[in-house]
Design an enzyme around this catalytic site. Sequence first.
Site, PDB file in Angstrom:
ATOM      1  N   HIS A 107       0.843  -1.193   0.000  1.00 46.83           N
ATOM      2  CA  HIS A 107       0.000   0.000   0.000  1.00 46.83           C
ATOM      3  C   HIS A 107       0.873   1.236   0.000  1.00 46.83           C
ATOM      4  O   HIS A 107       1.997   1.235   0.498  1.00 46.83           O
ATOM      5  CB  HIS A 107      -0.952   0.018   1.197  1.00 46.83           C
ATOM      6  CG  HIS A 107      -0.273  -0.151   2.513  1.00 46.83           C
ATOM      7  ND1 HIS A 107       0.118  -1.380   2.997  1.00 46.83           N
ATOM      8  CD2 HIS A 107       0.087   0.754   3.451  1.00 46.83           C
ATOM      9  CE1 HIS A 107       0.688  -1.222   4.181  1.00 46.83           C
ATOM     10  NE2 HIS A 107       0.688   0.064   4.475  1.00 46.83           N
ATOM     11  N   HIS A 109       0.855   5.324   0.994  1.00 45.13           N
ATOM     12  CA  HIS A 109       0.203   6.389   1.764  1.00 45.13           C
ATOM     13  C   HIS A 109       0.287   7.699   0.988  1.00 45.13           C
ATOM     14  O   HIS A 109       1.349   8.052   0.474  1.00 45.13           O
ATOM     15  CB  HIS A 109       0.933   6.620   3.091  1.00 45.13           C
ATOM     16  CG  HIS A 109       0.922   5.472   4.046  1.00 45.13           C
ATOM     17  ND1 HIS A 109       0.073   5.412   5.120  1.00 45.13           N
ATOM     18  CD2 HIS A 109       1.672   4.343   4.103  1.00 45.13           C
ATOM     19  CE1 HIS A 109       0.302   4.297   5.813  1.00 45.13           C
ATOM     20  NE2 HIS A 109       1.273   3.631   5.216  1.00 45.13           N
TER      21      HIS A 109
HETATM   22  P1  AMP Z   1       1.549   0.567   7.371  1.00 49.16           P
HETATM   23  O1  AMP Z   1       1.947   0.838   8.764  1.00 49.16           O
HETATM   24  O2  AMP Z   1       2.383   1.290   6.372  1.00 49.16           O
HETATM   25  O3  AMP Z   1       1.434  -0.905   7.120  1.00 49.16           O
HETATM   26  O4  AMP Z   1       0.131   1.232   7.196  1.00 49.16           O
HETATM   27  C1  AMP Z   1      -1.063   0.644   7.470  1.00 49.16           C
HETATM   28  C2  AMP Z   1      -2.048   1.765   7.512  1.00 49.16           C
HETATM   29  O5  AMP Z   1      -3.322   1.218   7.388  1.00 49.16           O
HETATM   30  C3  AMP Z   1      -2.028   2.558   8.802  1.00 49.16           C
HETATM   31  O6  AMP Z   1      -1.832   3.929   8.497  1.00 49.16           O
HETATM   32  C4  AMP Z   1      -3.387   2.292   9.421  1.00 49.16           C
HETATM   33  O7  AMP Z   1      -3.896   3.425  10.075  1.00 49.16           O
HETATM   34  C5  AMP Z   1      -4.201   1.913   8.230  1.00 49.16           C
HETATM   35  N1  AMP Z   1      -5.302   1.018   8.468  1.00 49.16           N
HETATM   36  C6  AMP Z   1      -5.298  -0.116   9.203  1.00 49.16           C
HETATM   37  N2  AMP Z   1      -6.495  -0.722   9.137  1.00 49.16           N
HETATM   38  C7  AMP Z   1      -7.259   0.037   8.328  1.00 49.16           C
HETATM   39  C8  AMP Z   1      -8.610  -0.059   7.850  1.00 49.16           C
HETATM   40  N3  AMP Z   1      -9.412  -1.073   8.222  1.00 49.16           N
HETATM   41  N4  AMP Z   1      -9.085   0.907   7.035  1.00 49.16           N
HETATM   42  C9  AMP Z   1      -8.292   1.936   6.672  1.00 49.16           C
HETATM   43  N5  AMP Z   1      -7.006   2.091   7.084  1.00 49.16           N
HETATM   44  C10 AMP Z   1      -6.511   1.147   7.897  1.00 49.16           C
END
Ligand code: AMP
Length: 144
Positions: A107, A109
């Site tokens: 993913h 950001h």
């Molecule tokens: P990472 O730490 O780069 O793996 O980012 C994961 C991101 O996903 C974090 O910024 C979380 O806040 C976000 N996140 C986790 N669960 C969800 C969800 N169900 N819907 C939207 N964002 C999420």
Amino acid sequence: MSLEGTYDSANIFAKILRGEAPCIKVFEDDDVLAFMDIFPQSQGHCLLIPKNVTSRNLTDFPTEKIGVCFTAVQKLTRAVIKALSCDGVIVTQFNGAPAGQTVFHLHVHVIPRYANLPLQPHHGGKPADAAVLREQAARIAAAL
Ligand code: AMP
């Protein structure tokens, strides 16, 4: 260890892609889905994920799909700027737990920055109001 490994299809983003978990969608096409981060580091923090892959991070993502995915990231970034009138944007992604990755489906950001407003820490943000996220998603979608 988390940098490499077997893709776990029970991760939350895989569930979102299968429609088994909700998300606040910004846009979607055959290749990608963009949605609001529910723990935003700033107002309008979005995520973009590729579909139809079992990639934990950038290192195991098919090279031939990078162009399509990052074209969509650019499209999302431009829409965020237009919709939210932010002063800057962070576009980032994390590979492996020591780098800050917590969800092991690739993913990206897209995090707007506003002059004089602090950035919430990665994983330190508060859960956002869903109504606020829906309103932001609609504004970004309208700016695509
Ligand atoms: P990472 O730490 O780069 O793996 O980012 C994961 C991101 O996903 C974090 O910024 C979380 O806040 C976000 N996140 C986790 N669960 C969800 C969800 N169900 N819907 C939207 N964002 C999420």
